[in-house]
Design a protein around this motif. Structure first.
Motif, PDB file in Angstrom:
ATOM      1  N   GLU A 555      -5.491   8.893   9.027  1.00  0.00           N
ATOM      2  CA  GLU A 555      -4.893   8.106  10.110  1.00  0.00           C
ATOM      3  C   GLU A 555      -4.910   8.892  11.408  1.00  0.00           C
ATOM      4  N   THR A 556      -4.612  10.176  11.318  1.00  0.00           N
ATOM      5  CA  THR A 556      -4.641  11.032  12.503  1.00  0.00           C
ATOM      6  C   THR A 556      -6.046  11.130  13.074  1.00  0.00           C
ATOM      7  N   LEU A 557      -7.020  11.275  12.218  1.00  0.00           N
ATOM      8  CA  LEU A 557      -8.406  11.362  12.663  1.00  0.00           C
ATOM      9  C   LEU A 557      -8.839  10.069  13.347  1.00  0.00           C
ATOM     10  N   ASP A 558      -8.348   8.945  12.853  1.00  0.00           N
ATOM     11  CA  ASP A 558      -8.690   7.653  13.446  1.00  0.00           C
ATOM     12  C   ASP A 558      -8.242   7.556  14.896  1.00  0.00           C
ATOM     13  N   TYR A 559      -6.976   7.891  15.154  1.00  0.00           N
ATOM     14  CA  TYR A 559      -6.459   7.643  16.506  1.00  0.00           C
ATOM     15  C   TYR A 559      -6.678   8.817  17.445  1.00  0.00           C
ATOM     16  N   LYS A 560      -6.730  10.069  16.905  1.00  0.00           N
ATOM     17  CA  LYS A 560      -6.876  11.241  17.765  1.00  0.00           C
ATOM     18  C   LYS A 560      -8.336  11.647  17.942  1.00  0.00           C
ATOM     19  N   LYS A 561      -9.143  11.401  16.920  1.00  0.00           N
ATOM     20  CA  LYS A 561     -10.575  11.739  16.873  1.00  0.00           C
ATOM     21  C   LYS A 561     -10.848  13.244  16.816  1.00  0.00           C
ATOM     22  N   ASN A 562      -9.847  14.073  17.047  1.00  0.00           N
ATOM     23  CA  ASN A 562     -10.005  15.524  17.014  1.00  0.00           C
ATOM     24  C   ASN A 562      -8.850  16.128  16.228  1.00  0.00           C
ATOM     25  N   ILE A 563      -9.141  16.830  15.160  1.00  0.00           N
ATOM     26  CA  ILE A 563      -8.081  17.487  14.390  1.00  0.00           C
ATOM     27  C   ILE A 563      -8.485  18.928  14.108  1.00  0.00           C
ATOM     28  N   ILE A 564      -7.494  19.770  13.878  1.00  0.00           N
ATOM     29  CA  ILE A 564      -7.729  21.152  13.460  1.00  0.00           C
ATOM     30  C   ILE A 564      -6.935  21.391  12.181  1.00  0.00           C
ATOM     31  N   LEU A 565      -7.628  21.816  11.150  1.00  0.00           N
ATOM     32  CA  LEU A 565      -6.987  22.189   9.891  1.00  0.00           C
ATOM     33  C   LEU A 565      -6.653  23.667   9.971  1.00  0.00           C
ATOM     34  N   GLN A 566      -5.371  23.997   9.912  1.00  0.00           N
ATOM     35  CA  GLN A 566      -4.963  25.396  10.023  1.00  0.00           C
ATOM     36  C   GLN A 566      -4.192  25.819   8.786  1.00  0.00           C
ATOM     37  N   GLY A 567      -4.359  27.080   8.442  1.00  0.00           N
ATOM     38  CA  GLY A 567      -3.661  27.582   7.274  1.00  0.00           C
ATOM     39  C   GLY A 567      -4.041  29.011   6.977  1.00  0.00           C
ATOM     40  N   PRO A 568      -3.372  29.616   6.001  1.00  0.00           N
ATOM     41  CA  PRO A 568      -3.633  31.016   5.646  1.00  0.00           C
ATOM     42  C   PRO A 568      -4.983  31.176   4.956  1.00  0.00           C
ATOM     43  N   PHE A 716      -6.021  18.031  20.392  1.00  0.00           N
ATOM     44  CA  PHE A 716      -6.211  18.064  18.943  1.00  0.00           C
ATOM     45  C   PHE A 716      -4.881  17.845  18.240  1.00  0.00           C
ATOM     46  N   SER A 717      -4.931  17.266  17.059  1.00  0.00           N
ATOM     47  CA  SER A 717      -3.778  17.262  16.173  1.00  0.00           C
ATOM     48  C   SER A 717      -3.959  18.395  15.166  1.00  0.00           C
ATOM     49  N   PHE A 718      -2.902  19.164  14.961  1.00  0.00           N
ATOM     50  CA  PHE A 718      -2.967  20.315  14.068  1.00  0.00           C
ATOM     51  C   PHE A 718      -2.341  19.947  12.720  1.00  0.00           C
ATOM     52  N   ILE A 719      -3.096  20.177  11.674  1.00  0.00           N
ATOM     53  CA  ILE A 719      -2.663  19.807  10.327  1.00  0.00           C
ATOM     54  C   ILE A 719      -2.603  21.070   9.473  1.00  0.00           C
ATOM     55  N   ASN A 720      -1.454  21.296   8.864  1.00  0.00           N
ATOM     56  CA  ASN A 720      -1.261  22.494   8.050  1.00  0.00           C
ATOM     57  C   ASN A 720      -1.760  22.280   6.623  1.00  0.00           C
ATOM     58  N   LEU A 721      -2.548  23.231   6.140  1.00  0.00           N
ATOM     59  CA  LEU A 721      -2.954  23.266   4.737  1.00  0.00           C
ATOM     60  C   LEU A 721      -2.261  24.463   4.096  1.00  0.00           C
ATOM     61  N   GLU A 722      -1.660  24.238   2.938  1.00  0.00           N
ATOM     62  CA  GLU A 722      -0.882  25.282   2.285  1.00  0.00           C
ATOM     63  C   GLU A 722      -1.462  25.616   0.915  1.00  0.00           C
ATOM     64  N   PRO A 723      -1.128  26.809   0.402  1.00  0.00           N
ATOM     65  CA  PRO A 723      -1.565  27.145  -0.959  1.00  0.00           C
ATOM     66  C   PRO A 723      -1.111  26.087  -1.954  1.00  0.00           C
ATOM     67  N   ALA A 724      -1.991  25.772  -2.899  1.00  0.00           N
ATOM     68  CA  ALA A 724      -1.742  24.637  -3.816  1.00  0.00           C
ATOM     69  C   ALA A 724      -1.521  25.096  -5.249  1.00  0.00           C
ATOM     70  N   PHE A 725      -0.965  26.286  -5.421  1.00  0.00           N
ATOM     71  CA  PHE A 725      -0.807  26.817  -6.773  1.00  0.00           C
ATOM     72  C   PHE A 725       0.060  25.936  -7.664  1.00  0.00           C
ATOM     73  N   HIS A 726       0.990  25.219  -7.073  1.00  0.00           N
ATOM     74  CA  HIS A 726       1.935  24.443  -7.886  1.00  0.00           C
ATOM     75  C   HIS A 726       1.535  22.972  -8.007  1.00  0.00           C
ATOM     76  N   THR A 727       0.336  22.632  -7.567  1.00  0.00           N
ATOM     77  CA  THR A 727      -0.095  21.235  -7.693  1.00  0.00           C
ATOM     78  C   THR A 727      -0.720  20.984  -9.061  1.00  0.00           C
ATOM     79  N   GLY A 728      -0.629  19.754  -9.507  1.00  0.00           N
ATOM     80  CA  GLY A 728      -1.251  19.378 -10.775  1.00  0.00           C
ATOM     81  C   GLY A 728      -2.758  19.502 -10.726  1.00  0.00           C
ATOM     82  N   GLN A 729      -3.351  19.249  -9.535  1.00  0.00           N
ATOM     83  CA  GLN A 729      -4.813  19.327  -9.429  1.00  0.00           C
ATOM     84  C   GLN A 729      -5.308  20.751  -9.651  1.00  0.00           C
TER      85      GLN A 729
END
Length: 820
Positions: A555-568, A716-729
């Motif tokens: 949804e963010t990509l649709d309206y902003k057209k520019n995003i940055i994925l940031q994370g460790p 740009f809209s900034f989107i946080n990506l976090e470690p996923a150790f506790h996810t089912g995937q």
């Protein structure tokens, strides 16, 4: 004769009515590789898919092919005579979701690649499915069994052949260890007696491991005698003896790690203890879903004892004897270990669902050994193999470099055998089920053509040619051809014209889909290339994110057209960026995705436009990568285009974007906002089209970088990506890679501790410096030694990172690494 499953989708046509009202039906052959294989008289199960109605699909008819393949309205078809039909569960239909619960059925290709129309069944698969079709009540009986009972019944059908193939090795091991463990022998044994362990310990199946541990003594013979006496006859509790044998200076032996000691105990006390190697743990914990009750801080010895207790609590021996029955004269835990090995080899890896269009086959050219001495074995046993048995299981090596180093050491050569290493690596890791192989004799003859139908296997029971893949031979003969590649194994898929000529010479048509090089790309127009659909389900199976998070990003990509994925570090920012582009456009089309990486020297002239020197030494105006990509998007307004900028904060953004800083805004796109560029010719103007999207990635732990320009930040809209150790995937991903449940728990707990310490250091670090899950995402099909894999990552990747984070706190780093 062949046996098949043909699938029909109720969304596309009324399958039930078609079957109900006709005695003869026609069916499409969409998997073109089968056109040469279907024959009159072949038996076919008709499989109706769910068609959007959950748990309604399954086998509804049993048929016989009554025609050769033919063309009808540009479709390839065959005619089927319906021998029996059952269109509802109450009439004996076999429901898909119930079949999937049976171990002996769950590996059918239709479960792994449900989008296909045609599936070939092995004789064994056909027999199992036909037995259930003939007696549907058996399916109901099996569904009521416990998980352990279901898998025991599956093994029961194979037990006789399984032990027949392995009995000699098992008997020899039993006899060897019956003598080896005697006190009199241990007190007087010599180095040659220690070396003989290498013939009976699977952990030494990799030749390099065997050579390092047993090639030459790594201690005095008295040390070896003392260590084995302590392990076998010591008075300490067994769990302590196991730990001391691996770790204590008085007892530890170079090359004798956890897997080795597990096998030693299993062989020395086979009436009391099962082996406790990775295969056994995966079988018990992942497949049978047994819970040994490990606790934080357990030593290997303590886990070993808990594992044995878990087997007793769940009555594994008693249930085995009741269902399978004693198969040999050997102690019972030899048989239990073999049952676990059967589970590991057949169910240890849950196959990922693959879209039909992603199953484009590769074509391989293989030599059948020097002088063709392996060919008779290939034909008779319907498999292919590669030499170099001394390497052991090729899957045990983590890279081509490791294989090359092992070859150098084994064969004592002073050059790099890179071609041999590549052949071994590709044979084990890059060839896939569904690929095709051409067998060559010399450099001017082909003698066989077949289809790969199994994963790689290292078969210890065979005297030679132990690295194998099963093959369905399509054509056998002798054909004169042009000069062939001289390497042992070559992937010839990229060479379209060459491949087509080889296939034509044996009377087969090529099935390549995509152009693969500039030389042949003109033969297929880009607009005519098939695109691969990409869905939410596929993205969620590849990235460790929730559905809500993905929807929010789209949804963010649709309206902003520019995003940055940031994370460790290690959260998969670049991988996620590419997958988001695929999902947003709905297809896996790399022609509409451009990837580049910013760096400190990157300039406006590289990105937009500028004067560059040519071969004649003159300066000419050259379009940059962004300018060219925008033009490409402008010329194709019906499709979306995506530019992925990795490490976007590493460049001088104001300098790189220049006057386009304004135009990247979502509401400044299109011809109405066209501007003249710094390097323009005449009245030429430039604009950014509405169908172009920017996806940047940024490492929050990169302290050498300045903050992103504030003028750019608001665009740009900034989107946080976090470690996923506790996810089912993430958990499921490691399970699919063959990591045992207990080891996964240990890994997650250890890294969670480290990340908590990083987060708590708010002065120097913080949440943006956590360790990401990508460090622990193996790219190989299966992890065969989880401990070695884990230790390599800690030693080579995590430890250096922590030392950089706390470069002046060595004790703190050592303490954290001890936790891992």
């Amino acid at each position: 004769m062949g046996n098949w499953i043909f699938q029909g989708n109720p969304k596309q046509f009324d399958v039930d009515t078609y079957i109900e009202k006709n005695e003869i039906v026609d069916w499409n052959i969409r998997q073109k590789q089968f056109l040469d294989e279907v024959q009159v008289g072949d038996k076919v199960f008709i499989w109706r898919s769910d068609g959007g109605n959950k748990n309604t699909g399954g086998v509804i008819a049993f048929c016989e092919i009554v025609s050769e393949p033919y063309k009808d309205d540009e479709n390839d078809k065959v005619d089927l005579r319906i021998l029996e039909k059952r269109l509802a569960p109450e009439t004996g239909m076999l429901l898909r979701h119930e079949l999937k619960e049976l171990p002996e059925i769950t590996n059918l290709m239709i479960f792994r690649m449900p989008q296909n129309t045609n599936y070939r069944l092995t004789d064994e698969e056909f027999d199992r499915l036909y037995q259930l079709w003939e007696s549907p009540e058996k399916l109901a009986e099996k569904l009521n069994m416990s998980i352990v009972e279901k898998y025991l019944h599956s093994f029961k059908d194979h037990a006789e052949n399984w032990f027949e193939n392995n009995s000699d090795y098992l008997q020899e091991s039993y006899q060897f260890f019956s003598y080896f463990k005697q006190k009199d022998h241990l007190y007087t044994m010599e180095w040659e007696d220690v070396q003989e362990l290498g013939e009976h310990i699977n952990a030494f199946r990799m030749a390099l491991a065997k050579k390092r541990a047993l090639g030459n003594p790594n201690a005095s013979i008295e040390h070896y005698r003392n260590s084995f006496n302590y392990l076998i006859h010591g008075t300490d509790p067994l769990k302590r003896r196991v730990d001391q044998f691996v770790h204590h200076e008085d007892y530890k032996l170079f090359g004798f790690g956890y897997s080795v000691v597990s096998e030693l105990i299993g062989n020395i006390f086979p009436e009391e203890f099962c082996f406790y190697n990775q295969r056994d743990r995966v079988a018990a914990e992942n497949i049978l879903e047994l819970t040994p009750g490990y606790a934080r801080g357990d030593t290997f010895g303590e886990k070993f004892i808990k594992f044995q207790g878990c087997l007793k609590e769940n009555g594994i021996v008693e249930k085995y004897l009741e269902v399978v029955g004693k198969q040999t004269t050997l102690p019972i835990f030899y048989e239990i270990d073999q049952f676990f090995s059967y589970l590991f080899e057949n169910f240890g890896k849950k196959e990922t669902v693959i879209a039909e269009e992603e199953t484009i086959p590769q074509y391989w050219l293989l030599a059948a050994g020097e002088g063709n001495f392996m060919w008779e074995d290939f034909k008779e046993n319907e498999h292919i193999a590669i030499g170099w048995d001394e390497l052991g299981d090729i899957k045990a090596y983590g890279s081509k470099r490791e294989i090359m180093e092992a070859l150098k050491e084994l064969y004592e050569v002073d050059y790099n055998p890179s071609n041999d290493a590549l052949a071994n690596y590709q044979f084990a890791n890059e060839i896939s089920i569904g690929d095709y192989v051409l067998i060559k004799r010399g450099t001017h003859k082909l003698i066989g053509y077949g289809k790969i139908v199994s994963e790689y296997k290292f078969d210890l029971a065979r005297e030679s040619f132990k690295s194998l893949r099963k093959v369905e031979w399509i054509s056998l003969g002798e054909w004169d051809v042009e000069t062939l590649h001289s390497k042992t194994l070559t992937n010839i898929t990229p060479y379209d014209e060459y491949l087509e000529r080889l296939l034509a010479s044996i009377g087969k048509e090529g099935k390549t889909v995509y152009p693969t090089s500039e030389d042949n790309s003109s033969s297929v127009k880009e607009s005519e290339m098939e695109t691969i659909p990409y869905t939410h389900e596929q993205l969620l199976s590849e990235v460790f994110m929730t559905q809500d998070k993905v929807e929010d990003i789209l949804e963010t990509l649709d309206y902003k057209k520019n995003i940055i994925l940031q994370g460790p570090p290690g959260v998969g920012k670049t991988f996620v960026a590419q997958r988001l582009a695929y999902l947003h456009m709905g297809t896996k089309d790399d022609s509409k995705v451009e990837m580049l990486q910013f760096h400190q020297s990157y300039s406006y002239e590289d990105f937009i436009r500028g004067y560059k020197p040519n071969k004649q030494g003159h300066f000419t105006l050259k379009d940059g990568i962004f300018y060219s990509f925008c033009k490409k998007a402008i010329e194709d307004p019906d499709n979306n285009y995506y530019m992925i900028i990795d490490e976007i904060n590493r460049g001088n953004l104001s300098k790189i974007f220049g006057e386009l800083m304004m135009l990247i805004e979502a509401d400044k796109r299109g011809n109405r906002f066209a501007v003249k560029l710094a390097y323009s010719e005449g009245e030429e103007t430039f604009y950014i089209p509405k169908n172009l999207y920017l996806i940047g990635t940024m490492n929050t732990a990169d302290r050498s970088l300045a903050l992103v320009d504030y003028a750019l930040r608001r665009r740009f809209s900034f989107i946080n990506l976090e470690p996923a150790f506790h996810t089912g995937q993430f958990h499921d991903y490691l399970i699919n890679k063959g990591i045992s449940q207990g080891f996964i728990d240990k890994l997650i707990a250890g890294i969670t501790d480290i990340n908590q310490a990083i987060t708590n250091d708010t002065i120097n670090l913080g949440k943006g410096y956590e360790i990401g899950h990508s460090y622990f995402c193996p790219t190989t099909a299966q992890v065969d030694d989880e401990q070695k894999w884990y230790e390599r990552i800690i030693r080579l990747e995590i430890a250096p990172l922590l030392k950089e984070y706390w470069f002046d706190q060595e004790d703190k780093v050592d303490e954290l690494l001890d936790r891992l």
